[in-house]
Design a protein around this motif. Structure first.
Motif, PDB file in Angstrom:
ATOM      1  N   GLU A  17      81.143  28.564  -7.808  1.00  7.93           N
ATOM      2  CA  GLU A  17      82.578  28.825  -7.869  1.00  7.93           C
ATOM      3  C   GLU A  17      83.151  29.364  -6.557  1.00  7.93           C
ATOM      4  O   GLU A  17      84.358  29.335  -6.348  1.00  7.93           O
ATOM      5  CB  GLU A  17      82.897  29.800  -9.006  1.00  7.93           C
ATOM      6  N   SER A  18      82.306  29.877  -5.675  1.00  9.27           N
ATOM      7  CA  SER A  18      82.793  30.395  -4.392  1.00  9.27           C
ATOM      8  C   SER A  18      82.145  29.664  -3.225  1.00  9.27           C
ATOM      9  O   SER A  18      81.964  30.226  -2.149  1.00  9.27           O
ATOM     10  CB  SER A  18      82.510  31.898  -4.282  1.00  9.27           C
ATOM     11  N   LEU A  19      81.793  28.389  -3.437  1.00  9.22           N
ATOM     12  CA  LEU A  19      81.053  27.613  -2.449  1.00  9.22           C
ATOM     13  C   LEU A  19      81.740  26.274  -2.201  1.00  9.22           C
ATOM     14  O   LEU A  19      82.134  25.587  -3.146  1.00  9.22           O
ATOM     15  CB  LEU A  19      79.620  27.383  -2.939  1.00  9.22           C
ATOM     16  N   ILE A  20      81.867  25.910  -0.941  1.00 13.08           N
ATOM     17  CA  ILE A  20      82.328  24.581  -0.555  1.00 13.08           C
ATOM     18  C   ILE A  20      81.293  23.996   0.395  1.00 13.08           C
ATOM     19  O   ILE A  20      80.923  24.629   1.385  1.00 13.08           O
ATOM     20  CB  ILE A  20      83.699  24.612   0.134  1.00 13.08           C
ATOM     21  N   VAL A  21      80.820  22.786   0.077  1.00 11.85           N
ATOM     22  CA  VAL A  21      79.826  22.100   0.897  1.00 11.85           C
ATOM     23  C   VAL A  21      80.508  20.937   1.608  1.00 11.85           C
ATOM     24  O   VAL A  21      81.260  20.173   0.998  1.00 11.85           O
ATOM     25  CB  VAL A  21      78.643  21.594   0.045  1.00 11.85           C
ATOM     26  N   LEU A  22      80.220  20.827   2.912  1.00  8.29           N
ATOM     27  CA  LEU A  22      80.824  19.782   3.747  1.00  8.29           C
ATOM     28  C   LEU A  22      79.754  18.826   4.238  1.00  8.29           C
ATOM     29  O   LEU A  22      78.797  19.238   4.895  1.00  8.29           O
ATOM     30  CB  LEU A  22      81.542  20.411   4.939  1.00  8.29           C
ATOM     31  N   ASP A  23      79.895  17.571   3.934  1.00  4.11           N
ATOM     32  CA  ASP A  23      79.016  16.511   4.424  1.00  4.11           C
ATOM     33  C   ASP A  23      79.607  16.000   5.736  1.00  4.11           C
ATOM     34  O   ASP A  23      80.710  15.457   5.761  1.00  4.11           O
ATOM     35  CB  ASP A  23      78.934  15.386   3.386  1.00  4.11           C
ATOM     36  N   CYS A  24      78.874  16.180   6.832  1.00  4.95           N
ATOM     37  CA  CYS A  24      79.389  15.832   8.166  1.00  4.95           C
ATOM     38  C   CYS A  24      78.597  14.708   8.817  1.00  4.95           C
ATOM     39  O   CYS A  24      78.562  14.599  10.056  1.00  4.95           O
ATOM     40  CB  CYS A  24      79.359  17.075   9.065  1.00  4.95           C
ATOM     41  N   ARG A  25      77.960  13.877   8.026  1.00  2.00           N
ATOM     42  CA  ARG A  25      77.136  12.813   8.606  1.00  2.00           C
ATOM     43  C   ARG A  25      77.985  11.861   9.452  1.00  2.00           C
ATOM     44  O   ARG A  25      79.109  11.530   9.100  1.00  2.00           O
ATOM     45  CB  ARG A  25      76.414  12.051   7.490  1.00  2.00           C
ATOM     46  N   PHE A  26      77.390  11.428  10.565  1.00  4.10           N
ATOM     47  CA  PHE A  26      78.127  10.595  11.519  1.00  4.10           C
ATOM     48  C   PHE A  26      77.139   9.951  12.474  1.00  4.10           C
ATOM     49  O   PHE A  26      76.055  10.483  12.719  1.00  4.10           O
ATOM     50  CB  PHE A  26      79.120  11.464  12.317  1.00  4.10           C
ATOM     51  N   GLY A  86      87.525  34.009   0.725  1.00  2.00           N
ATOM     52  CA  GLY A  86      86.201  34.438   0.284  1.00  2.00           C
ATOM     53  C   GLY A  86      85.206  33.314   0.090  1.00  2.00           C
ATOM     54  O   GLY A  86      84.112  33.531  -0.439  1.00  2.00           O
ATOM     55  N   THR A  87      85.547  32.110   0.523  1.00  2.00           N
ATOM     56  CA  THR A  87      84.693  30.949   0.275  1.00  2.00           C
ATOM     57  C   THR A  87      83.510  30.911   1.234  1.00  2.00           C
ATOM     58  O   THR A  87      83.682  31.051   2.441  1.00  2.00           O
ATOM     59  CB  THR A  87      85.498  29.649   0.437  1.00  2.00           C
ATOM     60  N   PRO A 141      92.483  23.107  -4.608  1.00  2.00           N
ATOM     61  CA  PRO A 141      93.321  23.408  -3.449  1.00  2.00           C
ATOM     62  C   PRO A 141      93.791  24.855  -3.416  1.00  2.00           C
ATOM     63  O   PRO A 141      94.062  25.474  -4.457  1.00  2.00           O
ATOM     64  CB  PRO A 141      94.511  22.448  -3.614  1.00  2.00           C
ATOM     65  N   CYS A 142      93.867  25.376  -2.226  1.00  2.00           N
ATOM     66  CA  CYS A 142      94.395  26.712  -2.016  1.00  2.00           C
ATOM     67  C   CYS A 142      95.032  26.730  -0.624  1.00  2.00           C
ATOM     68  O   CYS A 142      94.963  25.756   0.120  1.00  2.00           O
ATOM     69  CB  CYS A 142      93.304  27.775  -2.148  1.00  2.00           C
ATOM     70  N   ARG A 143      95.626  27.844  -0.285  1.00  2.00           N
ATOM     71  CA  ARG A 143      96.233  27.972   1.043  1.00  2.00           C
ATOM     72  C   ARG A 143      95.229  28.622   1.982  1.00  2.00           C
ATOM     73  O   ARG A 143      94.797  29.749   1.754  1.00  2.00           O
ATOM     74  CB  ARG A 143      97.512  28.799   0.977  1.00  2.00           C
ATOM     75  N   TYR A 144      94.847  27.891   3.010  1.00  2.00           N
ATOM     76  CA  TYR A 144      93.928  28.455   3.999  1.00  2.00           C
ATOM     77  C   TYR A 144      94.738  29.256   5.010  1.00  2.00           C
ATOM     78  O   TYR A 144      95.640  28.726   5.659  1.00  2.00           O
ATOM     79  CB  TYR A 144      93.137  27.358   4.718  1.00  2.00           C
ATOM     80  N   VAL A 145      94.428  30.533   5.116  1.00  2.00           N
ATOM     81  CA  VAL A 145      95.154  31.413   6.027  1.00  2.00           C
ATOM     82  C   VAL A 145      94.381  31.517   7.337  1.00  2.00           C
ATOM     83  O   VAL A 145      93.248  32.009   7.370  1.00  2.00           O
ATOM     84  CB  VAL A 145      95.340  32.809   5.401  1.00  2.00           C
ATOM     85  N   MET A 146      94.987  31.041   8.425  1.00  2.00           N
ATOM     86  CA  MET A 146      94.341  31.142   9.726  1.00  2.00           C
ATOM     87  C   MET A 146      94.332  32.588  10.190  1.00  2.00           C
ATOM     88  O   MET A 146      95.311  33.312  10.050  1.00  2.00           O
ATOM     89  CB  MET A 146      95.070  30.274  10.752  1.00  2.00           C
TER      90      MET A 146
END
Length: 279
Positions: A17-26, A86-87, A141-146
Motif C-alpha cells: 500500500e505504500s510502494l510504487i515499483v518502476l520498470d525502467c527497462r530500455f 511517504g511512498t 493518483p495523488c499530487r506529487y509535491v516537489m
C-alpha cells in the motif's frame, strides 16, 4: 526506508500500500524494447517508465542525448502513478542497473529520498522466485509535491569554468576505450573532458551483476580519488547522463554522499567545438 538498494526478498516483503515499483527497462539500439518486455511480463504492480519519454527531456542538438526532463512534468507523471510524500519507490531494469539508477537520481533530484534500485534487477527477482505479471497495475493518483532536491545538477558552463578553477573532480563513467577516444560509435567526437578521471560504471558490479559490497566500493573510490577526498567535490558524467547515475549510486552505497551529476555529459560537451577535448 530504502534509499540506495533493495534486495528481491526485501521487495517481496515490502508493504504494497505504500510502494510504487518502476520498470525502467530500455535498450539504446531498440527504444521500443522496454515497453514490449514490460508487456510480456513485469514485477507485479510495476509501472513502466521510458527513458526517452519519461526520464529525459526534449533534445535540441546542443543539450545532450538524454537531457533532464522538465521537473514539473515528471512530478505530474509520478503523482499520476501514486508517488506521494511517504511512498517507497523501487526502480529496476534488466541490464546492469543504469536505467534504474537514472530513475533513482531523478526522484532524488525532485526531493524524494525514499527511492531504491532493485539490486540485480529483474534477473535477481526471478532467481529469488519472484513472479511476473502481465496485468496493468491499478493507479492511485495523488499530487506529487516537489521539494528541495537531494541532488543538484551542473551545467556545461560550470564544468568549463572548472577547467581553470579546479573546484571539483570530474569522473567519467564510460568505458576506458571511449574515455580515450578509441572506437567512438555513439557520439560524433571521441575523447573526454580535460582533467577527468575514469571509473567505468561496470566496475561497480560483481560477476553476478549485483553491486559490490559497500566496503569494496569505498576502497575502490578511494584508490581512484585518494583517501579523505570530499564527495561534494566530485561531479559525475558519462555519454548522456545515464550511466553516470550508476556511479553516483555506487558512491552513495559506499557512504560517499553529496557528489553531483553533469547531466549533459559528453554528448552535450562535444556538441560545441569550442570546448576542449582530451584524448
Amino acid at each position: 526506508m530504502y534509499t540506495t538498494l533493495i534486495s528481491p526478498r526485501q521487495l517481496m516483503d515490502a508493504p504494497g500500500e505504500s510502494l510504487i515499483v518502476l520498470d525502467c527497462r530500455f535498450q539504446l539500439d531498440d527504444p521500443d524494447y522496454g515497453h514490449a518486455a514490460y508487456e510480456r511480463g513485469h514485477i507485479p504492480g510495476a509501472h513502466y517508465l521510458h527513458l526517452d519519454y519519461h526520464l529525459s527531456g526534449s533534445k535540441n542538438g546542443q543539450n545532450g542525448r538524454h537531457p533532464l526532463p522538465d521537473g514539473q512534468r515528471l512530478a505530474v507523471d509520478l503523482g499520476a502513478l501514486g508517488v506521494g510524500e511517504g511512498t517507497q519507490v523501487v526502480a529496476y531494469d534488466d541490464g546492469t542497473g543504469q536505467y534504474a539508477a537514472r530513475a533513482w537520481w531523478l526522484l532524488r533530484w525532485l526531493g524524494h529520498g525514499k527511492v531504491a534500485v532493485l539490486d540485480g534487477g529483474i534477473a535477481a527477482w526471478l532467481a529469488a522466485g519472484g513472479p511476473l505479471s502481465q496485468e496493468k497495475p491499478q493507479r492511485r493518483p495523488c499530487r506529487y509535491v516537489m521539494r528541495q532536491g537531494l541532488q543538484r545538477p551542473l551545467e556545461a558552463a560550470d564544468v568549463l569554468a572548472n577547467l581553470d578553477d579546479k573546484r571539483f573532480t570530474v569522473v567519467d563513467a564510460r568505458s576506458p576505450q571511449r574515455f580515450r577516444g578509441i572506437g567512438e560509435t555513439i557520439d560524433p567526437v571521441g575523447g573526454h573532458i580535460p582533467g577527468a578521471a575514469n571509473r567505468f560504471f561496470m566496475d561497480n558490479l560483481t560477476a553476478e551483476q549485483h553491486y559490490k559490497p559497500a566496503e569494496q566500493l569505498r576502497a575502490e573510490w578511494e584508490a581512484l580519488l585518494g583517501e579523505g577526498f570530499d564527495p561534494a567535490a566530485v561531479v559525475h558524467q558519462c555519454g548522456s547522463g545515464v550511466t553516470a547515475c550508476h556511479n553516483l549510486l555506487s558512491m552513495e552505497i559506499a557512504g560517499f554522499r553529496g557528489s553531483r551529476l553533469y547531466p549533459g555529459s559528453w554528448s552535450e560537451w562535444c556538441s560545441d567545438p569550442s570546448r576542449p577535448v582530451e584524448r
